[in-house]
Enzyme design. Structure first.
Site: not given
Ligand code: DGL
Length: 270
Positions: A75, A73, A152, A10-11, A42, A186-188
């Site tokens: 994205t 991720c 983050e 992931d990012s 990302y 989004c996984t965050h």
């Molecule tokens: N966890 C990423 C996703 O699922 C985050 C993308 C980001 O860094 O903006 O999209």
């Protein structure tokens, strides 16, 4: 049986929402996780840049002898997955399809909300997949670009006035549209589950894309007879920026002490 590790990327921290589920449902699997913390977020970037980053992330993970990759991720899954799958001779799974299948099964009023990064919403990937599964489903999508930087920075706890204010601004207009299911695309975002659920109300089902993708990976490994039978799988974390803060937040989120140190990677070398 196949004892080789799984690669997950992931990012940043978000993909750990998939790792947490993987550790619980596939405890024998060794996992190598990469968070591209020097280039997070990302979500506002172009498809060309995202593909470039994703190729480097995959290249790094493939420097280990891994058996499959989970693109944890949203994205990258919405913008680069088919290319990554074409270019690599191992199973590569993303988060979109499993999450959409769950949402289509859960919704009763056929109104599904989607919150995700700007790149994911722009791609239309979740909408397309949902429409293929059930053409009657209406999708209400919204980009939430401030969520990833806040998460983050560890601002994902209830009672944090900054994240709660931002979440209300994004979500209250969504709630007014009467959806009964909301994809956290989004996984965050599952790190914000309590906050999101409180705003949306208990009648709205939240779909955790990392969790759904972890189950999809389990099914894939079982079908291909590629599961590990090690007594206890190991988790190794790598990041492309300072490892210290990441390790502390990761162990807080995973609710476990991390055994080894978080590794540092110069991702531009890949
Ligand atoms: N966890 C990423 C996703 O699922 C985050 C993308 C980001 O860094 O903006 O999209």
């Amino acid at each position: 049986m196949d004892q080789r590790p799984l690669g997950v990327f992931d990012s940043g921290l978000g993909g750990l929402t998939a790792v947490r589920e993987l550790r619980s449902i596939l405890p024998s699997e060794n996992i190598i996780y990469f968070g591209d913390t020097s280039r997070v977020p990302y979500g506002g970037r172009s498809e060309e840049i995202l593909l470039h980053y994703a190729r480097q992330d995959v290249h790094f993970l493939r420097s280990f002898d891994i058996k499959a990759i989970l693109v944890a991720c949203g994205t990258v899954s919405t913008t680069a997955l088919p290319v990554l799958q074409r270019e690599n001779d191992l199973p590569i799974l993303g988060v979109v399809e499993p999450a959409c299948r769950r949402a289509a099964a859960k919704t009763r009023n056929k109104r599904v909300g989607l919150i995700a990064t700007a790149a994911s919403v722009r791609s239309g990937a979740y909408e397309r997949t949902l429409q293929q599964l059930d053409p009657e489903i209406q999708v209400v999508g919204k980009a939430c670009p401030l969520f990833v930087p806040l998460v983050e920075n560890g601002r994902f706890h209830r009672g944090d006035v900054v994240i709660e204010t931002v979440a209300r601004e994004y979500l209250e207009p969504m709630k007014a549209q009467g959806m009964d299911t909301l994809i956290l695309g989004c996984t965050h975002y599952p790190l914000l589950t309590e906050i999101v659920q409180e705003i949306m109300g208990d009648d709205v089902t939240l779909i955790n894309v990392g969790q759904e993708a972890a189950w999809e990976l389990k099914r894939t490994l079982e079908q291909k007879n590629m599961c590990s039978d090690a007594p206890q799988g190991e988790l190794n974390l790598y990041v492309s920026d300072r490892p210290d803060d990441f390790g502390a937040l990761a162990s807080q989120f995973l609710q476990q002490e991390l055994r080894g140190a978080v590794g540092s990677v110069d991702i531009e070398q890949y």
